[in-house]
Motif scaffolding. Structure first.
Motif, PDB file in Angstrom:
ATOM      1  N   HIS A   1     -20.648-123.446  52.550  1.00 20.76           N
ATOM      2  CA  HIS A   1     -20.759-121.761  53.346  1.00 20.76           C
ATOM      3  C   HIS A   1     -22.564-122.340  53.563  1.00 20.76           C
ATOM      4  CE1 HIS A   1     -16.802-120.532  53.767  1.00 20.76           C
ATOM      5  NE2 HIS A   1     -16.725-120.605  52.246  1.00 20.76           N
ATOM      6  N   THR A   2     -23.432-122.720  52.592  1.00 20.39           N
ATOM      7  CA  THR A   2     -24.234-122.335  52.170  1.00 20.39           C
ATOM      8  C   THR A   2     -25.109-123.977  53.823  1.00 20.39           C
ATOM      9  OG1 THR A   2     -24.253-121.733  50.498  1.00 20.39           O
ATOM     10  CG2 THR A   2     -26.808-122.791  51.111  1.00 20.39           C
ATOM     11  N   THR A   3     -24.614-124.620  53.438  1.00 17.82           N
ATOM     12  CA  THR A   3     -25.098-125.849  54.613  1.00 17.82           C
ATOM     13  C   THR A   3     -24.284-125.170  56.045  1.00 17.82           C
ATOM     14  OG1 THR A   3     -24.111-127.360  52.878  1.00 17.82           O
ATOM     15  CG2 THR A   3     -24.769-127.637  55.446  1.00 17.82           C
ATOM     16  N   ALA A   4     -24.259-124.260  56.266  1.00 15.54           N
ATOM     17  CA  ALA A   4     -22.990-124.091  57.792  1.00 15.54           C
ATOM     18  C   ALA A   4     -24.074-122.751  57.922  1.00 15.54           C
ATOM     19  CB  ALA A   4     -22.273-123.281  57.684  1.00 15.54           C
ATOM     20  N   LEU A   5     -24.509-122.131  57.242  1.00 19.65           N
ATOM     21  CA  LEU A   5     -25.526-121.462  57.417  1.00 19.65           C
ATOM     22  C   LEU A   5     -26.762-122.168  57.965  1.00 19.65           C
ATOM     23  CD1 LEU A   5     -26.649-118.107  57.835  1.00 19.65           C
ATOM     24  CD2 LEU A   5     -27.145-118.584  55.036  1.00 19.65           C
ATOM     25  N   LEU A   6     -27.251-122.723  56.791  1.00 21.97           N
ATOM     26  CA  LEU A   6     -28.327-123.663  57.020  1.00 21.97           C
ATOM     27  C   LEU A   6     -28.529-124.717  58.918  1.00 21.97           C
ATOM     28  CD1 LEU A   6     -29.179-126.119  53.418  1.00 21.97           C
ATOM     29  CD2 LEU A   6     -30.598-123.618  54.295  1.00 21.97           C
ATOM     30  N   GLN A   7     -27.336-125.196  59.462  1.00 19.05           N
ATOM     31  CA  GLN A   7     -27.225-125.617  60.503  1.00 19.05           C
ATOM     32  C   GLN A   7     -27.804-124.752  61.128  1.00 19.05           C
ATOM     33  OE1 GLN A   7     -27.364-129.216  60.656  1.00 19.05           O
ATOM     34  NE2 GLN A   7     -27.179-129.185  58.844  1.00 19.05           N
ATOM     35  N   PHE A   8     -26.964-123.598  61.322  1.00 21.78           N
ATOM     36  CA  PHE A   8     -26.757-122.281  62.118  1.00 21.78           C
ATOM     37  C   PHE A   8     -28.182-121.860  62.078  1.00 21.78           C
ATOM     38  CE2 PHE A   8     -26.405-117.745  63.614  1.00 21.78           C
ATOM     39  CZ  PHE A   8     -25.883-118.315  64.857  1.00 21.78           C
ATOM     40  N   CYS A   9     -28.675-121.537  60.698  1.00 20.29           N
ATOM     41  CA  CYS A   9     -30.454-121.062  60.996  1.00 20.29           C
ATOM     42  C   CYS A   9     -31.134-121.780  61.671  1.00 20.29           C
ATOM     43  CB  CYS A   9     -30.518-120.295  60.200  1.00 20.29           C
ATOM     44  SG  CYS A   9     -29.409-119.091  59.437  1.00 20.29           S
ATOM     45  N   VAL A  66     -30.274-111.720  66.660  1.00 17.23           N
ATOM     46  CA  VAL A  66     -29.945-111.974  65.533  1.00 17.23           C
ATOM     47  C   VAL A  66     -30.533-112.112  63.877  1.00 17.23           C
ATOM     48  CG1 VAL A  66     -27.789-112.705  65.681  1.00 17.23           C
ATOM     49  CG2 VAL A  66     -29.845-114.927  66.209  1.00 17.23           C
ATOM     50  N   GLY A  67     -32.734-112.197  64.480  1.00 19.29           N
ATOM     51  CA  GLY A  67     -33.074-112.488  63.183  1.00 19.29           C
ATOM     52  C   GLY A  67     -32.756-111.583  62.103  1.00 19.29           C
ATOM     53  N   SER A  68     -33.097-110.479  62.101  1.00 14.88           N
ATOM     54  CA  SER A  68     -33.205-110.327  61.027  1.00 14.88           C
ATOM     55  C   SER A  68     -31.713-109.970  60.090  1.00 14.88           C
ATOM     56  CB  SER A  68     -33.401-108.623  61.283  1.00 14.88           C
ATOM     57  OG  SER A  68     -34.322-108.118  62.218  1.00 14.88           O
ATOM     58  N   MET A  69     -30.844-110.535  60.706  1.00 16.90           N
ATOM     59  CA  MET A  69     -29.388-110.510  59.898  1.00 16.90           C
ATOM     60  C   MET A  69     -28.943-111.590  59.695  1.00 16.90           C
ATOM     61  SD  MET A  69     -26.275-112.817  60.470  1.00 16.90           S
ATOM     62  CE  MET A  69     -26.183-113.138  62.441  1.00 16.90           C
ATOM     63  N   LEU A  70     -29.627-112.807  60.002  1.00 17.70           N
ATOM     64  CA  LEU A  70     -30.098-114.060  59.073  1.00 17.70           C
ATOM     65  C   LEU A  70     -31.143-113.960  58.354  1.00 17.70           C
ATOM     66  CD1 LEU A  70     -29.934-116.558  63.133  1.00 17.70           C
ATOM     67  CD2 LEU A  70     -27.783-116.337  61.067  1.00 17.70           C
ATOM     68  N   ILE A  71     -32.346-113.652  59.002  1.00 16.04           N
ATOM     69  CA  ILE A  71     -32.963-113.521  57.493  1.00 16.04           C
ATOM     70  C   ILE A  71     -31.693-112.474  56.304  1.00 16.04           C
ATOM     71  CG2 ILE A  71     -34.929-112.040  56.381  1.00 16.04           C
ATOM     72  CD1 ILE A  71     -36.933-113.181  59.206  1.00 16.04           C
ATOM     73  N   ASN A  72     -31.786-111.598  56.279  1.00 12.87           N
ATOM     74  CA  ASN A  72     -31.010-111.110  55.502  1.00 12.87           C
ATOM     75  C   ASN A  72     -29.909-111.884  54.888  1.00 12.87           C
ATOM     76  OD1 ASN A  72     -32.849-108.875  55.680  1.00 12.87           O
ATOM     77  ND2 ASN A  72     -30.954-108.048  57.442  1.00 12.87           N
ATOM     78  N   ARG A  73     -28.810-113.158  55.060  1.00  7.25           N
ATOM     79  CA  ARG A  73     -27.862-113.462  55.296  1.00  7.25           C
ATOM     80  C   ARG A  73     -28.454-114.522  53.845  1.00  7.25           C
ATOM     81  NH1 ARG A  73     -23.804-116.041  59.465  1.00  7.25           N
ATOM     82  NH2 ARG A  73     -23.066-116.384  57.537  1.00  7.25           N
ATOM     83  N   VAL A  74     -29.873-115.055  54.650  1.00 10.97           N
ATOM     84  CA  VAL A  74     -30.153-116.395  54.580  1.00 10.97           C
ATOM     85  C   VAL A  74     -30.487-115.800  52.447  1.00 10.97           C
ATOM     86  CG1 VAL A  74     -32.324-118.151  53.716  1.00 10.97           C
ATOM     87  CG2 VAL A  74     -30.407-117.647  55.750  1.00 10.97           C
ATOM     88  N   MET A  75     -31.440-114.386  52.882  1.00 14.64           N
ATOM     89  CA  MET A  75     -32.043-113.923  51.209  1.00 14.64           C
ATOM     90  C   MET A  75     -30.720-113.827  49.896  1.00 14.64           C
ATOM     91  SD  MET A  75     -34.639-111.943  53.135  1.00 14.64           S
ATOM     92  CE  MET A  75     -35.553-110.896  50.947  1.00 14.64           C
TER      93      MET A  75
END
Length: 677
Positions: free
Chosen positions: A338-346, A361-370
């Motif tokens: 899941h994390t790798t997929a998130l990394l690739q998506f980001c 989607v920038g704020s949402m991605l920042i929150n998801r990564v944090m």
């Protein structure tokens, strides 16, 4: 019988045996070899120089031998033989006889002294000689030469019928040549000569060679002939026919032999019993070994079973930990995906060139990564189980138990042993000490005492100690004590009784532990002083239930506005009230003018006469008549104060501020006791 027929020196059959004064015997040739000059034993020719230990040769001899001793010194039979067993006769006759040779008995090590004739003075042991010859003939043993000086002697080839001596070929040629006076001697076969020489032979008198020894002197203990009886030496002695005395002694010997035979028979049976016990021991030992082997095998099987359980636990623990790690690894793998997929998506989102699209989607991605980063560090950075086993096998108690594994006795222990020197009685207490029984497994002891009056025993202690002190007993009583040991198989026998007498007159002090608060005591607890305004009770250290007891109090300090109270109390008396206010105290309270008796709050019998500093107040507790009386300055204070007193009573006083008293114990009752009662 061969043991009796062997010389103690050469260990061979006797040859020409001679009899020593100590009644041991030797071969004549052995005696000659053992013969030494008398001065080798630091002995002179006078009687006074006979060694001290020489008297032990005939230490059991009686005065009946004195006459025979006198004769033996002068007779041709003894020819001046000096025996250390006959010192008294020398002293009485003031004789000084030369002793040049001596022999030490190899059996009892007693010394015998001789003149120049040496061991040839010793009498021939004829019975031993005859028995040895008969035994040798019966066993068809070769007869030995009696003149050989070699060890062992050569076989005898001839016997001189006149000399009655056996010779080998070499000794015959050297000691008995066929010439001169010896040419007429008849030499025959040793066995034939023996039979002919012993047939019908009787002893002849050594002094009167033609006379037969047919009488026995009971005083001299020797056989004599008819001519010897005419001699003054035996005229006053008790003389009996030798055949009569011989018959008497043979009868005594037969009787003693019968008793000895019974002992021998009993010993034979006992030996058979011992042999049977050996077989029984073998059998029981085999059975016991099998039992022990079986018990040890059970222990071994129990250890194996426990080992299997522990190993199974370890294996289960291993599988559990591997499962946990596997699950954790699977979870981490899934999370990593899941994390790798998130990394690739980001990363792809970062490539977006349209700002409005990225800001959507920038704020949402920042929150998801944090959030993903935070949860990753919290949950997936540490293994859920350790690869190490934080466990160890606690085998020390088992090893200790195995080392202590031993046999225990399968029967009750034997009786303990009382140690009298460590037992004692003091005042109304007794101390009993005992020693553990030997070779017995003991788990504890039970000490019992009677009632001090010969009554039944009761248990007063049970435990592992080997000494016990029992307090609170009756005075003037004899207590019997006994102790027994016990183990898991049962109780053993009682020890022997020991009697312990308690004191006739009691000695005691005040007991701060039993007494109430608010009182001050001297160092030896014989003086008590009140501190507060309220009365406080002080009790004595000893309780009485039997006997006649008297003690006194001396008034050391006294204020006239207080009323000290004296008497007895139960152990559970109320300690913060005047003595006698409750039903546990019996007292006399007194001031400087008068006194009253008080019990259970009721006071009566006012008596004139008070106390002051230096006065004495006596208390007489008579538990034989069950009464209580009081004395002031050694005079009766009224009549008997209380009657019908039964149970245990402690000396007691109640005082308050301004009063100090000292107790005096171990006193004799007043002399006017009968008058007051």
């Amino acid at each position: 019988m061969e043991e009796e027929l062997c010389c103690p020196a050469c260990k061979q059959f006797y040859s020409n045996p001679v009899l020593l004064p100590c009644h041991h015997s030797l071969c004549l040739l052995c005696a000659i070899h053992l013969q030494q000059p008398a001065n080798n034993h630091n002995t002179t020719s006078t009687l006074n120089s006979v060694p001290e230990n020489a008297e032990s040769v005939t230490s059991g001899s009686s005065g009946d031998y004195q006459e025979s001793d006198k004769l033996s010194i002068l007779s041709e039979t003894d020819s001046g033989v000096i025996c250390a067993s006959r010192p008294n006769s020398f002293i009485e006759n003031n004789l000084t006889v030369s002793s040049t040779l001596s022999v030490t008995c190899p059996v009892c090590h007693k010394l015998v002294y001789f003149d120049e004739n040496g061991v040839h003075n010793l009498p021939k042991y004829r019975i031993m000689h005859n028995i040895v010859e008969k035994y040798s003939e019966l066993k068809n043993l070769a007869l030995k030469c009696q003149m050989c000086e070699t060890e062992p002697a050569n076989d005898a080839t001839v016997m001189c019928e006149q000399c009655e001596v056996r010779y080998c070929t070499s000794c015959r040629e050297s000691c008995h040549p066929s010439r001169g006076p010896l040419a007429k001697h008849v030499l025959s076969d040793p066995k034939k000569g023996l039979s002919s020489s012993t047939k019908g032979k009787t002893g002849n008198c050594p002094e009167h060679v033609e006379e037969t020894l047919n009488m026995f002197c009971s005083v001299c203990k020797i056989c004599v002939c008819a001519l010897c009886l005419l001699d003054s030496r035996h005229m006053s002695h008790d003389v009996q026919p030798a055949t009569v005395i011989c018959k008497i002694q043979k009868t005594d010997l037969s009787h003693n032999l019968q008793q000895l035979s019974e002992r021998a028979r009993a010993t034979t049976e006992f030996i058979q019993q011992l042999k049977g016990l050996n077989e029984e021991i073998e059998h029981n030992c085999d059975d016991f070994e099998n039992i022990i082997s079986g018990q040890c095998q059970v222990l071994i099987e129990a250890i194996h079973e426990r080992r299997n359980n522990l190993i199974e636990f370890i294996r289960q623990e291993k599988e559990m930990r591997k499962g946990v790690l596997k699950d954790q690894a699977a979870t981490c793998t899934q999370r990593l995906q899941h994390t790798t997929a998130l990394l690739q998506f980001c990363i792809e989102a970062l490539k977006e060139t349209d700002s409005s699209s990225f800001l959507q989607v920038g704020s949402m991605l920042i929150n998801r990564v944090m959030d993903t980063d935070h949860s990753w560090q919290k949950e997936w950075s540490v293994p859920q189980v350790s690869p190490q086993f934080e466990l160890t096998l606690d085998d020390a108690p088992v090893l200790t138990a195995i080392k202590q594994l031993n046999f225990i006795q399968t029967k009750p222990p034997v009786a303990p042993i009382i140690i009298p020197e460590e037992c004692n009685a003091e005042n109304n207490s007794v101390t009993v000490a005992w020693q553990p029984p030997n070779l017995s497994h003991v788990e504890g002891y039970v000490l019992e005492l009677d009632d001090g009056n010969g009554g039944d025993f009761r248990e007063v202690y049970c435990g592992n100690e080997t000494i016990c002190t029992v307090d609170g007993l009756h005075f003037r009583s004899l207590y019997n004590a006994r102790v027994k040991a016990f183990n898991s198989t049962g109780e053993g026998e009682y020890s022997e009784l020991i009697g312990l007498q308690t004191a006739d007159v009691a000695w005691f002090t005040f007991d701060p532990v039993l007494s109430g608060p608010g009182l001050q005591y001297s160092e030896n607890n014989t003086r008590v002083t009140g501190e507060g305004w309220e009365h406080r009770i002080a009790l004595g250290s000893v309780g009485f239930s039997r006997g006649l007891h008297y003690w006194e109090f001396t008034i050391e300090k006294y204020d006239t506005d207080t009323d000290p109270s004296f008497g007895v109390a139960r152990i559970d008396v109320t300690r913060d009230k005047m003595l006698g206010k409750d039903d546990k105290g019996w007292a006399m309270y007194i001031d400087n003018q008068r006194s009253w008796f008080q019990h259970a709050g009721a006071h009566e019998q006012r008596v004139e006469g008070g106390i002051q500093i230096g006065s004495t107040v006596g208390v007489l507790l008579d538990l034989e008549q069950h009464t209580l009386s009081f004395y002031v300055n050694e005079e009766p204070q009224g009549n008997i104060a209380f009657r019908d007193l039964y149970g245990v009573f402690y000396p007691a006083v109640s005082i308050n501020r301004g009063v100090s008293i000292t107790v005096h114990t171990s006193l004799e009752p007043p002399s006017d006791l009968d008058e007051t009662q």
